[in-house]
Design an enzyme around this catalytic site. Sequence first.
Site, PDB file in Angstrom:
ATOM      1  N   ARG A 180      18.599   0.265  31.141  1.00 57.73           N
ATOM      2  CA  ARG A 180      18.455   0.046  32.583  1.00 57.73           C
ATOM      3  C   ARG A 180      19.654   0.631  33.326  1.00 57.73           C
ATOM      4  O   ARG A 180      19.507   1.226  34.395  1.00 57.73           O
ATOM      5  CB  ARG A 180      18.306  -1.446  32.888  1.00 57.73           C
ATOM      6  N   CYS A 238      24.399  -7.799  37.452  1.00 54.94           N
ATOM      7  CA  CYS A 238      23.302  -7.642  36.494  1.00 54.94           C
ATOM      8  C   CYS A 238      22.059  -7.297  37.296  1.00 54.94           C
ATOM      9  O   CYS A 238      22.130  -6.466  38.199  1.00 54.94           O
ATOM     10  CB  CYS A 238      23.126  -8.922  35.684  1.00 54.94           C
TER      11      CYS A 238
END
Length: 283
Positions: A180, A238
């Site tokens: 990611r 995050c």
Amino acid sequence: MNAIISASELASDLAGQNPPVLLDVRWQLSVAKAAGEPPFDGRAAYAAGHIPGAVYVDLDSELASAAGGGGRHPLPGLGVFGAAMRRAGVSAGTPVVVYDGGQGWAAARAWWLLRWTGHPHVRVLDGGLPAWEGTLETSAPTPAEGDFQPVVGAAGLLDADGAAALARAGVLFDARAGERYRGEVEPIDRVGGHIPGAVSAPTNENVDSDGRFLPAEELAKRFKSLGAADGSRVGVYCGSGVSGAHEVLALSVAGIEAALYVGSWSEWSSDPSRPVAVGPEPQ
């Protein structure tokens, strides 16, 4: 004070003269709705069995506010958070232990919020419920109302501009999975990639195969190898400020203070005007 507690230490503390308040924050990031499957139900898991005396706290409604421009899990209103903690029996002078289903993310979110709002004595059960070897109960306790009044801390929280600045002037860790960060996949947010200048530091590399934190010395070595040198300012983000809290917890175990960008990638990537970096390098 150590930020984590082992299951054996918890059992001893619960049998002592000043037992901690126990919070059960079982939660899972679920994309099951896309497949037509029901999402994880933490309250049902709690009802099926929890550590005796634990009170259930809902991450989505009590440790976060509704998703929106501030990301998927923005900060909760202080009134909502404070009421949830007092309902659970949390007082300023009482130790608190938080646990979840073993991943540690949700427990760390509660730990971070309590610390950020001024609670002096809160720890996370290392390894979560799977580490607990004692009996479980299914009845929900009704603890006496606590007196905890959350007060926003002066440090420890980053907004989007602060995260961008820290990525250049200090160290900003991206706690998501490496793919990611690199922008190879993005299952949830508008676009893949990372905040320019951020360093990839996946949360799952802070724990062993049982979900327990690596020894403090190993964690300190890891973070220092990624740029968290003595005296450097450190921040974490995050996807939505949950797994990032777990990385802040890991940094605390390592003896390194770090701030959390709660909006994280879900907030950053929602604004097309913000720059996005891709690939393995911070850029």
